[in-house]
Design a protein around this motif. Structure first.
Motif, short mmCIF file in Angstrom:
data_model
loop_
_atom_site.label_atom_id
_atom_site.label_comp_id
_atom_site.label_asym_id
_atom_site.label_seq_id
_atom_site.Cartn_x
_atom_site.Cartn_y
_atom_site.Cartn_z
N GLU A 136 5.13 -5.78 -10.11
CA GLU A 136 5.42 -6.24 -8.75
C GLU A 136 4.20 -6.89 -8.10
O GLU A 136 4.33 -7.88 -7.37
CB GLU A 136 5.92 -5.07 -7.90
N GLU A 137 3.02 -6.35 -8.36
CA GLU A 137 1.80 -6.95 -7.83
C GLU A 137 1.57 -8.33 -8.46
O GLU A 137 1.15 -9.27 -7.78
CB GLU A 137 0.60 -6.03 -8.08
N LYS A 140 3.93 -10.90 -6.90
CA LYS A 140 3.51 -11.41 -5.59
C LYS A 140 2.70 -12.69 -5.74
O LYS A 140 2.78 -13.60 -4.91
CB LYS A 140 2.67 -10.35 -4.86
N ASP A 178 -3.51 1.23 -0.50
CA ASP A 178 -2.60 0.11 -0.21
C ASP A 178 -1.42 0.08 -1.18
O ASP A 178 -0.29 -0.26 -0.79
CB ASP A 178 -3.35 -1.22 -0.22
N ILE A 179 -1.66 0.46 -2.43
CA ILE A 179 -0.58 0.52 -3.41
C ILE A 179 0.36 1.68 -3.08
O ILE A 179 1.59 1.54 -3.15
CB ILE A 179 -1.14 0.70 -4.84
N ARG A 181 1.02 2.92 -0.16
CA ARG A 181 1.81 2.55 1.02
C ARG A 181 2.93 1.58 0.67
O ARG A 181 3.99 1.59 1.29
CB ARG A 181 0.90 1.95 2.09
N THR A 182 2.68 0.75 -0.33
CA THR A 182 3.69 -0.23 -0.73
C THR A 182 4.84 0.39 -1.50
O THR A 182 6.00 0.03 -1.29
CB THR A 182 3.04 -1.34 -1.60
N TYR A 183 4.53 1.35 -2.38
CA TYR A 183 5.53 1.82 -3.34
C TYR A 183 6.02 3.24 -3.11
O TYR A 183 7.01 3.65 -3.74
CB TYR A 183 4.97 1.68 -4.76
#
Length: 283
Positions: A136-137, A140, A178-179, A181-183
């Motif tokens: 997914e990263e 982006k 940050d990862i 929080r995203t997933y």
């Protein structure tokens, strides 16, 4: 007197019972269980035996190999015996190579063709979810990129845990904030519990697969990448070669096979060439 002998709630496993279950696990699942593993096996099975109201290992072993026991309990016993130790971003160099070296080359050759990945010993989900986060990263930065992910294991219990995608904070503490929080979503009732967001959980297809079986029920030469890490260490050398050979049948030419850091194909006759330590490409 031994402490175990004093405790009436701990059953002692007799040698004959150990040999019967050990022989079965070795034949059906390829997992080696030397006699030194008897205390571990005993520790994992005692509660199950008590829950069934049984008073000896012989009674228990006779039951799980009976027609009724094979249907009701044998899979549960296999689940208790198999080891499911794993972590997020385990052997992180693999993921670095995948996103920084392999994927750019793949896209330049295959264009919009979806990348097909198989996590063949997914355990409780840390590996496939790490793959999801990495894919997914990458997506982006490359919106045209697409992929699919199959995750399999012999343990139904492990697959159920992976499907749920729920983890204690200690399990995800090494993941960058940050990862996370995203997933992940934080539990509203327990701040120490997190769950993979539904959108990402739904991206994985789960299937129970025993790598010792002749057929996995999958198309041949259909996968670009197969992860089979830290499972071959439980097999003998001949079984390792047989399993890797079957995995190779499901890899496309040029596809990648990732093994664990303590695993090797040295001396094996396989259609693979080594690219980096524990990383191989199908010839």
């Amino acid at each position: 007197m031994n402490v175990l002998e004093e405790n009436p709630y701990i059953l002692q496993m007799d040698i004959a019972s150990f040999q019967r279950i050990s022989a079965y696990i070795s034949k059906e699942y390829g997992i080696k269980l030397p006699e030194s593993k008897k205390p571990m096996l005993q520790g994992r099975l005692n509660k199950k035996i008590r829950s069934l109201g049984m008073t000896s290992y012989k009674e228990f072993i006779d039951y799980i190999f009976s027609e009724e026991g094979r249907k009701r309990e044998l899979y549960n016993v296999v689940d208790l015996i198999t080891t499911n130790k794993t972590d997020f971003y385990r052997e992180s160099a693999h993921f670095h190579f995948l996103t920084n070296e392999f994927l750019p080359r793949y896209q330049s050759k295959r264009g919009r063709s979806p990348l097909k990945i198989w996590s063949s010993a997914c355990s409780t989900g840390e590996e496939p979810y790490t793959i999801i986060m990495e894919m997914e990263e990458y997506k982006k930065r490359h919106p045209d990129f697409s992929y699919s992910l199959l995750a399999s294991d012999i343990s139904i219990r492990a697959l159920q845990a992976a499907y749920q995608g729920i983890y204690e904070q200690s399990k995800i503490s090494s993941i960058p904030l940050d990862i996370r929080r995203t997933y992940f979503l934080q539990s509203k009732t327990d701040p120490h519990v997190f769950r993979i967001k539904p959108f990402y959980r739904k991206k994985i297809i789960y299937k129970r697969i025993n790598l010792m079986e002749d057929s996995f029920g999958l198309l041949k030469a259909d996968y670009d990448i197969i992860f089979c890490r830290n499972v071959l260490i439980y097999f003998n050398k001949l079984t390792q070669e047989e399993v890797i050979g079957k995995l190779c049948q499901h890899l496309r030419p040029g596809g990648l096979l990732f093994l664990g850091h303590s695993e090797s194909i040295l001396g094996m006759q396989l259609p693979l060439k080594q690219i980096k330590p524990t990383l191989f490409q199908k010839i």
